[in-house]
Scaffold this active site. Structure first.
Site, PDB file in Angstrom:
ATOM      1  N   LYS A 108       0.868  -1.190   0.000  1.00  0.00           N
ATOM      2  CA  LYS A 108       0.000   0.000   0.000  1.00  0.00           C
ATOM      3  C   LYS A 108       0.903   1.238   0.000  1.00  0.00           C
ATOM      4  O   LYS A 108       1.528   1.566   1.007  1.00  0.00           O
ATOM      5  CB  LYS A 108      -0.889   0.025   1.248  1.00  0.00           C
ATOM      6  CG  LYS A 108      -1.858   1.196   1.220  1.00  0.00           C
ATOM      7  CD  LYS A 108      -2.064   1.772   2.606  1.00  0.00           C
ATOM      8  CE  LYS A 108      -1.679   3.185   2.847  1.00  0.00           C
ATOM      9  NZ  LYS A 108      -1.754   4.198   1.862  1.00  0.00           N
ATOM     10  N   GLU A 152       9.688   1.326  11.007  1.00  0.00           N
ATOM     11  CA  GLU A 152      10.684   2.399  10.860  1.00  0.00           C
ATOM     12  C   GLU A 152       9.912   3.699  11.000  1.00  0.00           C
ATOM     13  O   GLU A 152       9.030   3.978  10.174  1.00  0.00           O
ATOM     14  CB  GLU A 152      11.343   2.349   9.480  1.00  0.00           C
ATOM     15  CG  GLU A 152      12.242   1.164   9.228  1.00  0.00           C
ATOM     16  CD  GLU A 152      13.495   1.171  10.061  1.00  0.00           C
ATOM     17  OE1 GLU A 152      13.861   2.236  10.599  1.00  0.00           O
ATOM     18  OE2 GLU A 152      14.092   0.095  10.190  1.00  0.00           O
ATOM     19  N   CYS A 160      13.532  11.123   7.212  1.00  0.00           N
ATOM     20  CA  CYS A 160      13.525  10.607   8.585  1.00  0.00           C
ATOM     21  C   CYS A 160      14.892  10.859   9.219  1.00  0.00           C
ATOM     22  O   CYS A 160      15.011  10.980  10.428  1.00  0.00           O
ATOM     23  CB  CYS A 160      13.196   9.137   8.591  1.00  0.00           C
ATOM     24  SG  CYS A 160      14.160   8.207   7.406  1.00  0.00           S
ATOM     25  N   GLU A 219       9.561  16.103  16.127  1.00  0.00           N
ATOM     26  CA  GLU A 219       9.804  15.988  14.683  1.00  0.00           C
ATOM     27  C   GLU A 219       8.895  16.957  13.932  1.00  0.00           C
ATOM     28  O   GLU A 219       7.681  16.975  14.159  1.00  0.00           O
ATOM     29  CB  GLU A 219       9.534  14.555  14.203  1.00  0.00           C
ATOM     30  CG  GLU A 219       9.885  14.383  12.734  1.00  0.00           C
ATOM     31  CD  GLU A 219       9.600  12.986  12.194  1.00  0.00           C
ATOM     32  OE1 GLU A 219       8.483  12.490  12.377  1.00  0.00           O
ATOM     33  OE2 GLU A 219      10.516  12.401  11.573  1.00  0.00           O
TER      34      GLU A 219
END
Ligand code: NAD
Length: 493
Positions: free
Chosen positions: A175, A250, A284, A385
């Site tokens: 997906k 992750e 990331c 973040e």
């Protein structure tokens, strides 16, 4: 008429069961419609999982070197089509062409690497405690792999997951992120051209809740590999727990560059610009914090700010552009929200801080490269973040303090130190609790033949890339062969 792409199920391109579609637009120019894609739901996921289940015995039975030959063909085709694939990716995701070329290259590298694993997949042979007894261990595939991927590495991350899954004999349902389905469509087309048997890889496009959730909840899926936000990763982990599914996560990062007083400041500035503003800060591994020794703080900040102000922001297809747009409006608004938060909590705005709307930028999601100075580590801009072009600079007095600040966030993906002192470099390497560490280089730049992943809220102990990537997609089987012709009782049964 915009091109319309269906799902890829059992070797055929088919529309969503509902017939619905969603649009994908260029974030650098929202007037440009890239294509429309199947807006799928649970029925489509069920069909894709059924196709993967039917294809599993045949794919598992194919000798691994033969599976590897198909992957070699995939890598060759990706290499041939690299330029077009990169241009498509820049149009749908926004990052500059040099970076999308790098993204496709990572997919190529991973595919070659995993193709080679078709002739390795080493297990162990060990001596037995008994005479006339042989023992060994082998890897076996788990079954159906459900892959849920983000938009920031639209082809690299799907390949990092798909290629190890395939070489081990698993079949796949993927997906893609709704912002970047075209790159996964392109990857699937290449798999088709390379002769992958039908049903071995299936792709279902659509939202997280209507496609990702039924995929991770499907009882037939044996392993889920997810890359994305920590918030969604937690949901994936919870969904996998009751059925004891293999689960690979992750997730987010808040990575740090530490600049010591003996560092080459010019090199550190270049690294901070590339680490902080490459991919518009939407990596990331982005260096969204720079911790600088007070003795070189003024010099570093002056040069860093000048560098950021000089970055050319624009459409990533234009050769002069150094930084593209944010991927979508939501991401741009998050950046704006954090700029406001930073100002309110007393961080010093040294560069940027605003959306860019002049001239050709008016139709895109552009934001200035933004730097906050004199940050304290507890400020939200310095430890949450943001996933955009915002870097917080934090002054410190020593390496020890830099390490303490570096480790003070909830994430643990990547860190780096700039120093000429090997003792300091090794101390920082040992003490930073991250999955990746760099010396005299920014926090980005991982290669496919070393394990990739993070600690704390970044990961759940697994790694992508290298042979470590094989772990999550395989089950070990230990085999004992007794050729003594009599019952031998082991000390431990
Ligand atoms: P996201 O978590 O919003 O989405 C990731 C994927 O999960 C998408 O395909 C999305 O559609 C799907 N999803 C969303 N909600 C879901 C649900 N309820 N159930 C199932 N699937 C669902 O993340 P994003 O915005 O696409 O990517 C940005 C995030 O990814 C950042 O936090 C970034 O740090 C992280 N990231 C991490 C790595 C890494 O290797 N550690 C690499 C790239 C990106």
């Amino acid at each position: 008429m915009a091109t319309r792409y269906g799902n890829y199920i059992d070797g055929a391109w088919i529309p969503a069961a509902s017939g619905r579609v969603f649009e994908n637009r260029n974030p650098a120019d929202t007037g440009e419609l890239i294509a429309s894609f199947a807006d799928s739901g649970p029925d489509d996921v069920e069909r894709a999982v059924a196709a993967a289940k039917a294809a599993f015995p045949g794919w598992k039975a194919l000798p691994a070197p033969k599976r590897g030959e198909i992957l070699y063909r995939v890598a060759e085709l990706l290499l041939k089509q690299k330029e077009q694939l990169s241009r498509d990716m820049t149009r749908e995701m926004g990052k500059v062409l040099d970076e999308t070329r790098g993204d496709v290259q990572e997919a190529i590298d991973m595919t070659y690497y995993m193709a080679g694993e078709g002739r390795r997949q080493f297990g162990q042979t060990t001596p037995s405690e008994m005479p006339d007894k042989f023992q060994m261990s082998v890897r076996q595939p788990v079954g159906i792999a459900g892959l849920i991927t983000p938009w920031n590495f639209p082809m690299a991350i799907p390949s990092w997951k798909m290629m190890p899954a395939l070489i081990l004999g698993n079949t796949v349902v993927i997906k893609p992120a709704t912002d970047t389905p075209l790159s996964v469509v392109n990857l699937v087309k290449v798999l088709e051209q390379a002769g992958l048997p039908k049903g071995v890889v299936n792709m279902v496009t659509g939202s997280g809740s209507r496609v990702g959730t039924p995929l991770m909840n499907s009882a037939d899926v044996g392993v889920v590999s997810f890359t994305g936000s920590t918030e969604v990763g937690r949901k994936v982990s919870e969904a996998c727990a009751p059925g004891f599914k293999h689960c690979h996560l992750e997730m987010g990062g808040k990575n740090v560059i530490m600049v010591m007083d003996d560092a080459r400041v010019d090199l550190a500035v270049e690294g901070a610009l590339w680490g902080g503003f490459g991919t518009t800060g939407q990596r990331c591994t982005a260096a969204s914090r720079v911790v600088v020794h007070q003795r070189v703080y003024a010099e570093f900040v002056e040069r860093f700010v000048a560098g950021a102000k000089g970055l050319r922001v624009g459409n990533g297809l234009e050769p002069k552009t150094q930084m593209g747009p944010c991927v979508n409006l939501g991401q741009l608004e998050t950046v704006e929200k954090y700029v406001k938060i930073g100002r309110e909590e007393g961080a010093k705005l040294l560069a940027g801080g605003s959306r860019l709307t002049a001239g050709p930028l008016a139709n895109g999601y552009f934001h200035e490269p933004t730097i906050f100075g004199d940050c304290s580590p507890t400020m939200r801009v310095a430890h949450e973040e943001i996933f955009g072009p915002v870097v917080s600079v934090i002054p410190v007095r020593s390496l020890e303090e830099a390490i303490e600040v570096g480790n003070s966030v909830d994430y643990g993906l990547s860190a780096s130190v700039y120093t000429q002192d090997i003792n300091r470099a090794f101390t920082a390497m040992r003490e930073m609790y991250t999955g990746i560490f760099y010396v005299n280089a920014p926090t980005i730049g991982a290669e496919t033949h070393l394990p990739f992943g993070g600690t704390k809220n970044t990961g759940n102990g697994h790694r992508e890339a290298c042979t470590q990537a094989l772990e999550v997609f395989s089950e070990w089987k230990s085999i004992y062969v007794d050729f003594s012709g009599k019952l031998q009782r082991a000390q431990i049964d």
